[in-house]
Design a protein around this motif. Structure first.
Motif, PDB file in Angstrom:
ATOM      1  N   ALA A   1      15.782   4.716   6.343  1.00 44.16           N
ATOM      2  CA  ALA A   1      14.671   4.726   5.389  1.00 44.16           C
ATOM      3  C   ALA A   1      13.334   5.020   6.082  1.00 44.16           C
TER       4      ALA A   1
ATOM      5  N   SER B   1       8.828   5.224   5.321  1.00 41.38           N
ATOM      6  CA  SER B   1       7.839   4.446   4.558  1.00 41.38           C
ATOM      7  C   SER B   1       7.267   5.236   3.381  1.00 41.38           C
TER       8      SER B   1
ATOM      9  N   ASN C   1       7.193   9.131   7.648  1.00 44.23           N
ATOM     10  CA  ASN C   1       6.462   7.868   7.788  1.00 44.23           C
ATOM     11  C   ASN C   1       4.966   8.042   7.588  1.00 44.23           C
TER      12      ASN C   1
ATOM     13  N   ARG D   1       7.120   2.462   0.747  1.00 47.23           N
ATOM     14  CA  ARG D   1       7.777   1.216   1.156  1.00 47.23           C
ATOM     15  C   ARG D   1       6.894   0.068   0.697  1.00 47.23           C
ATOM     16  N   TYR D   2       7.497  -0.920   0.041  1.00 50.48           N
ATOM     17  CA  TYR D   2       6.747  -2.074  -0.456  1.00 50.48           C
ATOM     18  C   TYR D   2       7.093  -3.279   0.422  1.00 50.48           C
TER      19      TYR D   2
ATOM     20  N   ALA E   1      10.419  -3.559   2.862  1.00 51.55           N
ATOM     21  CA  ALA E   1      11.452  -2.789   2.154  1.00 51.55           C
ATOM     22  C   ALA E   1      11.986  -3.534   0.934  1.00 51.55           C
TER      23      ALA E   1
ATOM     24  N   MET F   1      13.548   3.972  -3.686  1.00 51.73           N
ATOM     25  CA  MET F   1      12.215   3.520  -3.255  1.00 51.73           C
ATOM     26  C   MET F   1      11.321   3.224  -4.456  1.00 51.73           C
TER      27      MET F   1
END
Ligand code: HEM
Length: 312
Positions: free
Chosen positions: A13, A15, A110, A140-141, A144, A246
């Motif tokens: 994953a 961001s 990212n 990304r929160y 994750a 996401m």
């Protein structure tokens, strides 16, 4: 030997992500073929330029568009991935609509500006041959987590096993290295969600919230998301998918772009069926009471050699 799959199918994953869905305008298929031929070169160029930002792309073709597109490029006969079908239409306590689109660009890195740079470069190749259906910017929160506050992706396949789960193998040799994608955009009702106690939220997932611990199987409600989503086949093996979901949103509308990658479309369909239609006693996924699927698409991400071999 270099890998034959698009790197975004397997990579860990990031961001930042963009999910761009497109429809091809009538009479523009040749321009799309021309653009597709150049896209992997553009992706490689930007990946090399921004290697620190871990840039990845998946370019995929919609189930309803595949035959129209390959009519223009296949020589001598159009080929179709063996199991490629439309998005499954399911009705239960909640619905899972099918809203086909022709092309998916799933781009991630990212840094938001780098993801955006790749999007602009690929869209420039497509020019005015396409209409944008959706262009959803994801982030990304926290550590994750989904916007409901629970860590998302914990039980995803790890290491080399990601390839076993996500990539077509020699059973469909012409498309080995490809991947079946299912995409759904969910809009969350976060006000309704936050009116539950933490314990009720945890029961909805079958996992604890802060420290992300799975409930013992005997304590999971039959309506828990992780109960409904973890299935086994008749041999007792797990029915797996690789998720690249996401969060997205703003202060008025927010939710999850759910993305499943798999060597077969059947695994997603079985899991979604278990969630939406539930078991024979009507136990469907309680999570679906707090979120609504507004899109549903089936795509195929071809292996890298497919992009080189197209005939104009
Ligand atoms: C697990 C969120 C939809 C398949 C999870 C977990 C979260 C989550 C927080 C637990 C941690 C983890 O293992 O990742 C959501 C949200 C969804 C959604 C917010 C929609 C709004 C779906 C859909 C599918 C799916 C549509 C497939 C059809 C799975 C699977 C697991 C999982 C296979 C792992 C279950 C296990 O082995 O424990 N999801 N999910 N999810 N989800 Fe979802």
């Amino acid at each position: 030997m270099s890998a034959n799959y698009q790197s975004g199918v397997i990579a860990q994953a990031n961001s930042d992500a963009l999910f761009i869905t497109l429809n091809v305008k009538q009479g523009q298929d040749q321009q799309v073929v021309h653009a597709l031929k150049q896209m992997q070169f553009t992706v490689d160029l930007l990946k090399a330029r921004f290697s620190v930002q871990d840039l990845h792309a998946v370019i995929a073709i919609g189930s309803e568009y595949w035959d129209r597109l390959t009519f223009h490029i296949s020589n001598p006969a159009p080929l179709r991935p063996a199991l490629f079908t439309s998005f499954p239409v399911l009705h239960g306590a909640t619905n899972a609509p099918s809203t086909p689109a022709d092309i998916l660009l799933h781009l991630r890195s990212n840094r938001r500006d780098i993801t955006f740079e790749l999007a602009r470069a690929l869209m420039a190749l497509l020019g005015d041959a396409v209409d944008v259906v959706e262009d959803v910017s994801c982030f990304r929160y926290l550590d994750a987590r989904d916007l409901t506050g629970f860590v998302d992706g914990t039980e995803n396949p790890e290491g080399e096993h990601r390839k076993d789960v996500a990539l077509v193998g020699e059973e469909d040799a012409a498309f080995a290295g490809g991947s079946y994608i299912h995409l759904q955009r969910y809009i969350h009702n976060l006000n309704q969600w936050s009116q539950q106690s933490v314990k009720e939220q945890e029961d909805t997932y079958g996992r604890t919230k802060d420290d992300n611990v799975e409930y013992p199987s005997s304590e999971k409600p039959l309506t828990a998301h992780t109960k409904r989503a973890s299935l086994k086949d008749s041999a007792g093996d797990s029915i797996e998918i690789l998720r690249h979901s996401m969060p997205y949103g703003n202060v008025t509308e927010a939710g999850l772009v759910f993305a499943s990658y798999c060597h077969t479309p059947e695994n997603f369909t079985l899991i979604l069926k278990s969630m939406v239609e539930g078991d024979s006693h009507g136990h469907s996924d309680r999570l679906m009471q707090f979120t609504t699927a507004v899109t549903g698409q089936a795509f195929f991400a071809p292996p890298l050699h497919w992009f080189d071999e197209q005939v104009c």
